[in-house]
Write a protein that holds these residues in place. Structure first.
Motif, mmCIF file in Angstrom:
data_model
loop_
_atom_site.group_PDB
_atom_site.id
_atom_site.type_symbol
_atom_site.label_atom_id
_atom_site.label_comp_id
_atom_site.label_asym_id
_atom_site.label_seq_id
_atom_site.Cartn_x
_atom_site.Cartn_y
_atom_site.Cartn_z
ATOM 1 N N CYS A 1 -3.726 -2.039 -20.938
ATOM 2 C CA CYS A 1 -3.193 -0.921 -20.166
ATOM 3 C C CYS A 1 -2.039 -1.396 -19.287
ATOM 4 O O CYS A 1 -1.881 -2.594 -19.026
ATOM 5 N N GLY A 2 -1.244 -0.455 -18.819
ATOM 6 C CA GLY A 2 -0.170 -0.783 -17.903
ATOM 7 C C GLY A 2 -0.701 -1.200 -16.538
ATOM 8 O O GLY A 2 -1.850 -0.917 -16.182
ATOM 9 N N ASP A 3 0.134 -1.879 -15.780
ATOM 10 C CA ASP A 3 -0.252 -2.317 -14.436
ATOM 11 C C ASP A 3 -0.468 -1.105 -13.522
ATOM 12 O O ASP A 3 0.211 -0.079 -13.640
ATOM 13 N N LEU A 4 -1.402 -1.257 -12.594
ATOM 14 C CA LEU A 4 -1.687 -0.239 -11.581
ATOM 15 C C LEU A 4 -1.233 -0.746 -10.213
ATOM 16 O O LEU A 4 -1.374 -1.934 -9.909
ATOM 17 N N PHE A 5 -0.718 0.171 -9.404
ATOM 18 C CA PHE A 5 -0.119 -0.208 -8.128
ATOM 19 C C PHE A 5 -0.712 0.611 -6.984
ATOM 20 O O PHE A 5 -1.287 1.673 -7.178
ATOM 21 N N ASP A 6 -0.525 0.096 -5.796
ATOM 22 C CA ASP A 6 -0.733 0.870 -4.574
ATOM 23 C C ASP A 6 0.331 0.431 -3.588
ATOM 24 O O ASP A 6 0.919 -0.659 -3.718
ATOM 25 N N GLY A 7 0.580 1.260 -2.616
ATOM 26 C CA GLY A 7 1.596 0.922 -1.625
ATOM 27 C C GLY A 7 1.905 2.108 -0.745
ATOM 28 O O GLY A 7 1.298 3.181 -0.872
ATOM 29 N N PHE A 8 2.876 1.914 0.141
ATOM 30 C CA PHE A 8 3.186 2.954 1.121
ATOM 31 C C PHE A 8 4.607 2.758 1.637
ATOM 32 O O PHE A 8 5.036 1.626 1.899
ATOM 33 N N MET B 1 17.254 1.626 7.094
ATOM 34 C CA MET B 1 16.411 0.724 6.311
ATOM 35 C C MET B 1 15.115 1.437 5.929
ATOM 36 O O MET B 1 14.528 2.173 6.735
ATOM 37 N N VAL B 2 14.681 1.209 4.687
ATOM 38 C CA VAL B 2 13.392 1.716 4.224
ATOM 39 C C VAL B 2 12.396 0.568 4.287
ATOM 40 O O VAL B 2 12.628 -0.503 3.726
ATOM 41 N N HIS B 3 11.285 0.778 4.987
ATOM 42 C CA HIS B 3 10.258 -0.249 5.144
ATOM 43 C C HIS B 3 8.962 0.216 4.475
ATOM 44 O O HIS B 3 8.584 1.386 4.585
ATOM 45 N N GLY B 4 8.285 -0.707 3.819
ATOM 46 C CA GLY B 4 7.015 -0.355 3.203
ATOM 47 C C GLY B 4 6.359 -1.551 2.555
ATOM 48 O O GLY B 4 6.743 -2.702 2.807
ATOM 49 N N TRP B 5 5.361 -1.277 1.739
ATOM 50 C CA TRP B 5 4.679 -2.349 1.019
ATOM 51 C C TRP B 5 4.194 -1.819 -0.325
ATOM 52 O O TRP B 5 4.025 -0.604 -0.506
ATOM 53 N N ALA B 6 4.008 -2.716 -1.275
ATOM 54 C CA ALA B 6 3.499 -2.347 -2.594
ATOM 55 C C ALA B 6 2.778 -3.545 -3.183
ATOM 56 O O ALA B 6 3.227 -4.691 -3.038
ATOM 57 N N VAL B 7 1.654 -3.280 -3.822
ATOM 58 C CA VAL B 7 0.839 -4.328 -4.448
ATOM 59 C C VAL B 7 0.621 -3.972 -5.907
ATOM 60 O O VAL B 7 0.277 -2.831 -6.225
ATOM 61 N N GLN C 1 3.860 4.866 -12.264
ATOM 62 C CA GLN C 1 3.023 4.777 -11.064
ATOM 63 C C GLN C 1 3.881 4.942 -9.817
ATOM 64 O O GLN C 1 5.040 4.512 -9.779
ATOM 65 N N THR C 2 3.324 5.583 -8.817
ATOM 66 C CA THR C 2 4.042 5.789 -7.566
ATOM 67 C C THR C 2 3.277 5.148 -6.415
ATOM 68 O O THR C 2 2.095 4.831 -6.542
ATOM 69 N N ILE C 3 3.967 4.935 -5.305
ATOM 70 C CA ILE C 3 3.290 4.517 -4.082
ATOM 71 C C ILE C 3 3.302 5.698 -3.121
ATOM 72 O O ILE C 3 4.064 6.648 -3.276
ATOM 73 N N ARG C 4 2.450 5.649 -2.151
ATOM 74 C CA ARG C 4 2.258 6.794 -1.272
ATOM 75 C C ARG C 4 3.460 6.995 -0.350
ATOM 76 O O ARG C 4 4.108 6.037 0.069
ATOM 77 N N SER C 5 3.738 8.267 -0.073
ATOM 78 C CA SER C 5 4.900 8.670 0.725
ATOM 79 C C SER C 5 6.206 8.249 0.064
ATOM 80 O O SER C 5 7.200 8.011 0.742
ATOM 81 N N ALA C 6 6.198 8.159 -1.279
ATOM 82 C CA ALA C 6 7.404 7.751 -2.002
ATOM 83 C C ALA C 6 8.217 8.951 -2.489
ATOM 84 O O ALA C 6 9.196 8.781 -3.188
ATOM 85 N N GLY C 7 7.794 10.159 -2.120
ATOM 86 C CA GLY C 7 8.530 11.345 -2.546
ATOM 87 C C GLY C 7 9.869 11.456 -1.853
ATOM 88 O O GLY C 7 10.346 10.510 -1.211
ATOM 89 N N THR C 8 10.497 12.597 -1.940
ATOM 90 C CA THR C 8 11.853 12.765 -1.413
ATOM 91 C C THR C 8 11.876 12.711 0.114
ATOM 92 O O THR C 8 11.180 13.472 0.789
ATOM 93 N N TRP C 9 12.683 11.786 0.628
ATOM 94 C CA TRP C 9 12.936 11.686 2.060
ATOM 95 C C TRP C 9 14.273 12.368 2.367
ATOM 96 O O TRP C 9 15.267 12.138 1.688
ATOM 97 N N GLN C 10 14.303 13.183 3.413
ATOM 98 C CA GLN C 10 15.500 13.909 3.777
ATOM 99 C C GLN C 10 16.115 13.322 5.034
ATOM 100 O O GLN C 10 15.507 12.553 5.761
ATOM 101 N N ARG C 11 17.368 13.714 5.247
ATOM 102 C CA ARG C 11 18.101 13.274 6.451
ATOM 103 C C ARG C 11 17.274 13.608 7.687
ATOM 104 O O ARG C 11 16.710 14.680 7.809
ATOM 105 N N GLY C 12 17.200 12.686 8.629
ATOM 106 C CA GLY C 12 16.285 12.805 9.743
ATOM 107 C C GLY C 12 15.033 12.033 9.440
ATOM 108 O O GLY C 12 14.169 11.844 10.273
ATOM 109 N N TRP C 13 14.975 11.536 8.180
ATOM 110 C CA TRP C 13 13.944 10.659 7.660
ATOM 111 C C TRP C 13 12.526 11.211 7.849
ATOM 112 O O TRP C 13 11.693 10.683 8.544
#
Length: 405
Positions: free
Chosen positions: A304-311, A319-325, A390-402
């Motif tokens: 199977c493909g790799d599975l991820f988690d992150g935020f 700057m975009v800050h986060g983590w992914a495993v 696979q997606t990480i959490r809160s990875a959807g569209t970010w708008q101006r004003g972040w």
């Protein structure tokens, strides 16, 4: 099996019957029914990790809660048939489940009281709208992108998906995937006393249901087509195996069955004496065609493909800050991409220290990332894992004003 197996069980798709397959092949208490949340969560986790087999009415994504890679399997059903089955199941009190204290939704209570007609239930999709896409994509609210993700999850992370209309085929292919030897089942939780012929469904309700659930129909057709292609790829070996399975299953179906009209088996398992009787019927037959198929399927087994988690934690100072495993390979850096609409505008790799993530139970500490946004990303962007659906959490569209859109 190299990874724990989680059965994604959409309601009224024969899940209790599938659990009989696990009980038949494994110890009676091996399959862990997920009770996820509250005081039961840690106990469920411990039992599942010890067993390696479990499932429930949970969408794909339980690997994130467990912080580990899993393999998924699932079963679907013709969407309208599933919806109608759920109505009559609710109408008759869930085969005695309501009398035993099983919870019901408001719609189920109205159906049981006769205040909600079959037309109303189907026309309003009271048993869930596009439920299969929801469960196999992990999206609570679904759209065309959710369908595409569900299909990609089937390709990459749910290697065995069957249909309720052909349980024997599903269980034979599941044996081919897992190496279990007995693709048989005990029919259970069939809705008792259903006067279906007395309550015809109107064409209006039928048409509205099909329109409202068109994504589920597309997913169901995709799965049926993939099953047909897989069968064809095995040729005569599959044909001989499934013929043997069906012949033996007919003998099992002829046995006295105390479970056919009860939903209790899903929670409490099957009596060991009854399981022993079914095993004796199965193993007294010639299983060589089935063994030949399983051996060939095991030799073709793909990973199977790799599975991820992150935020995505924050966006500040451009700057975009986060983590992914990478849960499948925790020491491997995760490639992160920043997209503006359909254009890739920035990339980076994880590797920054995040002791807080490791302290939360993940198997990697150097999993943080920080990437600078280019000017063209100022009006909005998305964060993705390169080369993966696979997606990480809160990875959807970010708008101006972040803030998240």
């Amino acid at each position: 099996m190299s990874k724990p197996l989680f059965f994604i069980h959409p309601p009224k798709c024969g899940g209790s019957t599938v659990i009989s397959f696990f009980d038949l092949n494994l110890d009676r208490d091996k399959f862990i029914n997920f009770v996820w949340g509250g005081v039961s969560q840690e106990k469920t986790r411990e039992r599942f990790l010890a067993s390696g087999i479990g499932g429930g009415h949970d969408p794909i994504g339980i690997h994130r809660d467990l912080k580990m890679p899993l393999e998924y399997c699932s079963i679907l059903r013709e969407p309208l048939r599933r919806q109608i089955s759920h109505y009559w199941f609710a109408r008759n009190g869930k085969n005695g489940g309501v009398a035993r204290g099983v919870s019901v939704s408001e719609a189920e209570a109205l159906a049981q009281g006769g205040e909600l007609s079959l037309d109303d239930w189907v026309g309003e999709s009271c048993s869930g709208k596009n439920l299969f896409v929801q469960m196999l994509s992990g999206h609570g609210r679904v759209n065309r992108e959710s369908l595409e993700l569900a299909i990609e999850n089937v390709r990459q992370h749910i290697p065995t998906v069957g249909v309720c209309e052909d349980m024997s085929d599903f269980l034979l292919r599941l044996c081919g995937r897992t190496g279990m030897r007995l693709p048989f089942f005990i029919r259970t939780n069939v809705t008792e006393g259903v006067p279906k012929e007395c309550s015809p469904l109107s064409e209006r309700a039928r048409e509205k249901f099909v329109e409202d659930n068109h994504l589920d129909y597309e997913l169901y057709r995709y799965v049926c087509d993939e099953i047909a292609r897989e069968r064809e790829s095995y040729g005569a070996i599959y044909t001989r195996a499934i013929e043997a399975v069906r012949q033996i299953q007919r003998r099992i179906d002829a046995l006295d069955n105390p479970y056919i009209y009860t939903g209790k088996s899903n929670m409490f398992g099957f009596d060991e004496n009854h399981l022993r009787m079914v095993r004796e019927v199965a193993t007294s037959a010639d299983l060589s065609p089935i063994d030949a198929y399983i051996e060939l399927a095991q030799s073709r087994r793909r990973e199977c493909g790799d599975l991820f988690d992150g935020f995505v934690d924050a966006v500040n100072d451009d700057m975009v800050h986060g983590w992914a495993v990478n849960l499948s390979v925790p020491d491997k850096c995760v490639p992160i991409e920043i997209w503006v609409r359909e254009k890739l505008v920035a990339t980076t790799l994880t590797g920054n220290p995040r002791p807080d993530v490791a302290a939360a139970g993940y198997a990697s500490e150097r999993c943080g990332f920080a990437v600078r946004l280019p000017e063209e990303a100022q009006e909005g962007f998305r964060v993705k894992i390169a080369g993966s659906a696979q997606t990480i959490r809160s990875a959807g569209t970010w708008q101006r004003g972040w803030h998240m859109a």
